[in-house]
Design an enzyme around this catalytic site. Structure first.
Site, short mmCIF file in Angstrom:
data_model
loop_
_atom_site.label_atom_id
_atom_site.label_comp_id
_atom_site.label_asym_id
_atom_site.label_seq_id
_atom_site.Cartn_x
_atom_site.Cartn_y
_atom_site.Cartn_z
N HIS A 51 0.86 -1.18 0.00
CA HIS A 51 0.00 0.00 0.00
C HIS A 51 0.91 1.25 0.00
O HIS A 51 1.59 1.52 0.98
CB HIS A 51 -0.93 -0.03 1.23
N VAL A 52 0.86 1.94 -1.12
CA VAL A 52 1.73 3.11 -1.34
C VAL A 52 1.58 4.15 -0.23
O VAL A 52 0.46 4.40 0.23
CB VAL A 52 1.37 3.76 -2.70
N HIS A 53 2.67 4.73 0.22
CA HIS A 53 2.62 5.82 1.19
C HIS A 53 3.91 6.64 1.11
O HIS A 53 4.96 6.09 0.80
CB HIS A 53 2.42 5.29 2.61
N THR A 54 3.80 7.92 1.36
CA THR A 54 4.96 8.81 1.35
C THR A 54 5.29 9.23 2.77
O THR A 54 4.42 9.71 3.50
CB THR A 54 4.67 10.09 0.52
#
Ligand SMILES: [Zn+2]
Length: 182
Positions: free
Chosen positions: A122-125
């Site tokens: 799950h993409v996250h910055t």
């Protein structure tokens, strides 16, 4: 050997204590729960949200996370990309007001493995405020109780900073600030 300070390479998000074996995705689950302050969800936009990172502790370390589940950044829709980028910009503004850092590290771990990070699907910055001399400060703050209290305080400051922004709706201090970014 020189140590490179890269807090986004290690990450940990509190799992459900009642169901430690739950396999589901914390980035999908946390914003759905009805306890934003407890879960450290501080702001929401249409397609993304902002979550405080609690370990390793660095004052104001947050993650800006698209709501849609998926590990491929390049697969995100334009609507989601734009909303996520706008929320990152708002997050830096809120951190400027709330914790006044000297600088930032902003980055993503994509694909897991050698990229580091513990949640690859799950993409996250990560947005990490940096201070002169903070690499010396970090090891001092290792007491869990101190960290928990410090993170609640940061949550409240950041909540206030988001609530003061254009397009913000804040119902109370326990619920994440809603941001209309259009
Ligand atoms: Zn997810």
């Amino acid at each position: 050997m020189e140590q490179v300070f890269a807090p986004w390479r290690i990450e940990w998000v509190r799992r459900d204590e009642k169901n430690p074996d739950v396999e589901s995705c914390v980035f999908c689950e946390l914003p759905e729960r009805d306890a934003d302050r407890e879960n450290l969800v501080v702001a929401r936009s249409t397609h993304a949200f902002v979550l405080l990172n609690n370990a390793p502790y660095n004052p104001g370390h947050v993650m800006v996370v698209p709501r849609v589940h998926g590990g491929a950044y390049e697969a995100l829709d334009d609507d989601v990309l734009l909303d996520h980028a706008r929320l990152k910009r708002r997050t830096i503004r809120a951190l400027d007001a709330a914790v006044e850092p000297h600088a930032y590290n902003v980055g993503m771990n994509l694909g897991g493995g050698p990229a580091g990070g513990s949640i690859a699907d799950h993409v996250h910055t990560h947005v990490v405020p940096r201070y002169e001399g903070d690499t010396n400060f970090m090891p001092v703050v290792s007491d869990t109780k101190v960290v928990v209290e410090a993170i609640r305080e940061t949550y409240d400051h950041l909540h206030e900073a988001f609530a003061a922004q254009e397009g913000a709706t804040a119902t109370d201090g326990e619920t994440a600030v809603d941001l209309d970014l259009d």
